[in-house]
Design a protein around this motif. Sequence first.
Motif, PDB file in Angstrom:
ATOM      1  N   ALA A 124      -3.410  -7.284 -14.773  1.00 23.80           N
ATOM      2  CA  ALA A 124      -4.596  -8.022 -15.194  1.00 23.80           C
ATOM      3  C   ALA A 124      -4.232  -9.418 -15.682  1.00 23.80           C
ATOM      4  O   ALA A 124      -5.037 -10.327 -15.636  1.00 23.80           O
ATOM      5  N   GLN A 125      -3.006  -9.595 -16.156  1.00 22.20           N
ATOM      6  CA  GLN A 125      -2.570 -10.879 -16.672  1.00 22.20           C
ATOM      7  C   GLN A 125      -2.193 -11.849 -15.563  1.00 22.20           C
ATOM      8  O   GLN A 125      -2.059 -13.035 -15.806  1.00 22.20           O
ATOM      9  N   GLN A 126      -2.014 -11.352 -14.350  1.00 26.39           N
ATOM     10  CA  GLN A 126      -1.637 -12.226 -13.242  1.00 26.39           C
ATOM     11  C   GLN A 126      -2.885 -12.825 -12.600  1.00 26.39           C
ATOM     12  O   GLN A 126      -3.921 -12.186 -12.488  1.00 26.39           O
ATOM     13  N   THR A 127      -2.728 -14.045 -12.137  1.00 30.14           N
ATOM     14  CA  THR A 127      -3.818 -14.724 -11.456  1.00 30.14           C
ATOM     15  C   THR A 127      -3.561 -14.654  -9.953  1.00 30.14           C
ATOM     16  O   THR A 127      -2.490 -15.030  -9.490  1.00 30.14           O
ATOM     17  N   PRO A 128      -4.538 -14.171  -9.172  1.00 27.53           N
ATOM     18  CA  PRO A 128      -4.351 -14.106  -7.726  1.00 27.53           C
ATOM     19  C   PRO A 128      -4.201 -15.499  -7.132  1.00 27.53           C
ATOM     20  O   PRO A 128      -4.740 -16.449  -7.691  1.00 27.53           O
ATOM     21  N   PRO A 129      -3.507 -15.648  -6.043  1.00 27.69           N
ATOM     22  CA  PRO A 129      -2.833 -14.569  -5.316  1.00 27.69           C
ATOM     23  C   PRO A 129      -1.468 -14.243  -5.916  1.00 27.69           C
ATOM     24  O   PRO A 129      -0.789 -15.113  -6.470  1.00 27.69           O
ATOM     25  N   TYR A 130      -1.077 -12.968  -5.796  1.00 31.47           N
ATOM     26  CA  TYR A 130       0.251 -12.528  -6.200  1.00 31.47           C
ATOM     27  C   TYR A 130       0.631 -11.291  -5.385  1.00 31.47           C
ATOM     28  O   TYR A 130      -0.223 -10.671  -4.744  1.00 31.47           O
ATOM     29  N   TRP A 131       1.914 -10.971  -5.394  1.00 33.83           N
ATOM     30  CA  TRP A 131       2.421  -9.838  -4.624  1.00 33.83           C
ATOM     31  C   TRP A 131       2.422  -8.568  -5.456  1.00 33.83           C
ATOM     32  O   TRP A 131       2.677  -8.594  -6.652  1.00 33.83           O
ATOM     33  N   ALA A 132       2.160  -7.444  -4.801  1.00 28.16           N
ATOM     34  CA  ALA A 132       2.255  -6.120  -5.399  1.00 28.16           C
ATOM     35  C   ALA A 132       2.723  -5.181  -4.295  1.00 28.16           C
ATOM     36  O   ALA A 132       2.929  -5.598  -3.150  1.00 28.16           O
ATOM     37  N   SER A 133       2.909  -3.925  -4.644  1.00 30.64           N
ATOM     38  CA  SER A 133       3.259  -2.922  -3.635  1.00 30.64           C
ATOM     39  C   SER A 133       2.492  -1.648  -3.939  1.00 30.64           C
ATOM     40  O   SER A 133       2.064  -1.417  -5.072  1.00 30.64           O
ATOM     41  N   ILE A 134       2.313  -0.838  -2.926  1.00 31.48           N
ATOM     42  CA  ILE A 134       1.601   0.426  -3.096  1.00 31.48           C
ATOM     43  C   ILE A 134       2.527   1.399  -3.810  1.00 31.48           C
ATOM     44  O   ILE A 134       3.648   1.626  -3.366  1.00 31.48           O
ATOM     45  N   SER A 135       2.041   1.959  -4.918  1.00 32.72           N
ATOM     46  CA  SER A 135       2.893   2.792  -5.760  1.00 32.72           C
ATOM     47  C   SER A 135       2.810   4.281  -5.436  1.00 32.72           C
ATOM     48  O   SER A 135       3.615   5.057  -5.927  1.00 32.72           O
ATOM     49  N   GLN A 136       1.866   4.680  -4.633  1.00 36.56           N
ATOM     50  CA  GLN A 136       1.644   6.099  -4.342  1.00 36.56           C
ATOM     51  C   GLN A 136       1.955   6.417  -2.876  1.00 36.56           C
ATOM     52  O   GLN A 136       1.920   5.530  -2.025  1.00 36.56           O
ATOM     53  N   PRO A 137       2.225   7.684  -2.570  1.00 43.27           N
ATOM     54  CA  PRO A 137       2.478   8.058  -1.173  1.00 43.27           C
ATOM     55  C   PRO A 137       1.251   7.886  -0.272  1.00 43.27           C
ATOM     56  O   PRO A 137       1.366   7.793   0.939  1.00 43.27           O
ATOM     57  N   GLU A 138       0.055   7.840  -0.890  1.00 41.57           N
ATOM     58  CA  GLU A 138      -1.169   7.641  -0.120  1.00 41.57           C
ATOM     59  C   GLU A 138      -2.128   6.788  -0.941  1.00 41.57           C
ATOM     60  O   GLU A 138      -2.312   7.021  -2.137  1.00 41.57           O
ATOM     61  N   ALA A 139      -2.731   5.788  -0.308  1.00 37.76           N
ATOM     62  CA  ALA A 139      -3.677   4.893  -0.990  1.00 37.76           C
ATOM     63  C   ALA A 139      -4.817   4.570  -0.036  1.00 37.76           C
ATOM     64  O   ALA A 139      -4.586   4.235   1.125  1.00 37.76           O
ATOM     65  N   ARG A 140      -6.042   4.681  -0.551  1.00 36.96           N
ATOM     66  CA  ARG A 140      -7.230   4.403   0.259  1.00 36.96           C
ATOM     67  C   ARG A 140      -7.754   2.996  -0.038  1.00 36.96           C
ATOM     68  O   ARG A 140      -8.102   2.689  -1.173  1.00 36.96           O
TER      69      ARG A 140
ATOM     70  N   ASP B  57      -5.609  -7.578   7.247  1.00 36.67           N
ATOM     71  CA  ASP B  57      -6.764  -6.784   6.834  1.00 36.67           C
ATOM     72  C   ASP B  57      -6.910  -6.859   5.316  1.00 36.67           C
ATOM     73  O   ASP B  57      -5.916  -6.803   4.588  1.00 36.67           O
ATOM     74  N   GLN B  58      -8.152  -6.973   4.848  1.00 33.19           N
ATOM     75  CA  GLN B  58      -8.414  -7.039   3.412  1.00 33.19           C
ATOM     76  C   GLN B  58      -9.352  -5.927   2.989  1.00 33.19           C
ATOM     77  O   GLN B  58     -10.208  -5.482   3.761  1.00 33.19           O
ATOM     78  N   GLY B  59      -9.172  -5.473   1.755  1.00 32.83           N
ATOM     79  CA  GLY B  59     -10.015  -4.443   1.168  1.00 32.83           C
ATOM     80  C   GLY B  59      -9.616  -4.238  -0.275  1.00 32.83           C
ATOM     81  O   GLY B  59      -8.758  -4.950  -0.802  1.00 32.83           O
ATOM     82  N   TRP B  60     -10.214  -3.244  -0.912  1.00 32.54           N
ATOM     83  CA  TRP B  60     -10.043  -3.027  -2.342  1.00 32.54           C
ATOM     84  C   TRP B  60      -9.240  -1.765  -2.627  1.00 32.54           C
ATOM     85  O   TRP B  60      -9.499  -0.711  -2.049  1.00 32.54           O
ATOM     86  N   LEU B  61      -8.275  -1.876  -3.546  1.00 32.11           N
ATOM     87  CA  LEU B  61      -7.477  -0.749  -4.026  1.00 32.11           C
ATOM     88  C   LEU B  61      -7.616  -0.677  -5.540  1.00 32.11           C
ATOM     89  O   LEU B  61      -7.647  -1.714  -6.209  1.00 32.11           O
ATOM     90  N   HIS B  62      -7.650   0.545  -6.071  1.00 31.03           N
ATOM     91  CA  HIS B  62      -7.656   0.717  -7.523  1.00 31.03           C
ATOM     92  C   HIS B  62      -6.291   0.296  -8.060  1.00 31.03           C
ATOM     93  O   HIS B  62      -5.261   0.520  -7.428  1.00 31.03           O
ATOM     94  N   VAL B  63      -6.274  -0.318  -9.233  1.00 29.96           N
ATOM     95  CA  VAL B  63      -5.027  -0.845  -9.803  1.00 29.96           C
ATOM     96  C   VAL B  63      -3.979   0.243  -9.997  1.00 29.96           C
ATOM     97  O   VAL B  63      -2.784  -0.025  -9.911  1.00 29.96           O
ATOM     98  N   ARG B  64      -4.370   1.499 -10.231  1.00 28.07           N
ATOM     99  CA  ARG B  64      -3.386   2.566 -10.433  1.00 28.07           C
ATOM    100  C   ARG B  64      -2.605   2.879  -9.160  1.00 28.07           C
ATOM    101  O   ARG B  64      -1.576   3.540  -9.205  1.00 28.07           O
ATOM    102  N   LEU B  65      -3.080   2.391  -8.023  1.00 27.03           N
ATOM    103  CA  LEU B  65      -2.381   2.594  -6.753  1.00 27.03           C
ATOM    104  C   LEU B  65      -1.358   1.502  -6.473  1.00 27.03           C
ATOM    105  O   LEU B  65      -0.658   1.553  -5.468  1.00 27.03           O
ATOM    106  N   LEU B  66      -1.290   0.505  -7.365  1.00 22.11           N
ATOM    107  CA  LEU B  66      -0.417  -0.647  -7.140  1.00 22.11           C
ATOM    108  C   LEU B  66       0.690  -0.726  -8.179  1.00 22.11           C
ATOM    109  O   LEU B  66       0.533  -0.288  -9.306  1.00 22.11           O
TER     110      LEU B  66
END
Length: 168
Positions: free
Chosen positions: A35-51, A91-100
């Motif tokens: 939440a403290q980061q200002t977009p754009p920034y890099w992240a990675s998917i933290s779970q084995p599956e993310a919608r 491709d763009q879309g929305w992920l919950h923060v807990r998946l990142l």
Amino acid sequence: MKTVVKNMAIQNNSILRCCAAALAFCGAASAVGQAQQTPPYWASISQPEARMRTGPSTEFPVTWVYKRQNLPVKVVAVHSVWRKVQDMRGDQGWLHVRLLSPKRAAIVIGKDIGALRDIPEPGAHISWRVEPGVVGLIDECDKGYCRFETDGRYGYIETARIWGDEAP
């Protein structure tokens, strides 16, 4: 005997509550950090599956299901606990923060096998080879190379051979 079993059950229940609280705290800490980061920034998917969804809520339809933990994504917008991300295809879309995760990751791109070198120089010894599509964690990016680690193997790869390292 019943008292011992009851005490063990109470103790196990307390342990489970502590573990659940610790996991919730870790998820909250990740959300606060992002939440403290200002977009754009890099992240990675933290779970084995993310919608990935079309909007910032579980009420929106799923457009993609990612099944690659540590897959790099670029966060381009923030809405509450949701992050609008872009993948390597654009491709763009929305992920919950807990998946990142804030871990820096990259995916090998191109058509040929990539080289992981001992030191970040063009003529350096090749310690490992990686195929396009391999995902790994990166750090120490400088002068056209990043330190790339996957499955306990690491080396320096040219930044032109990975997606997830350039300035967002």
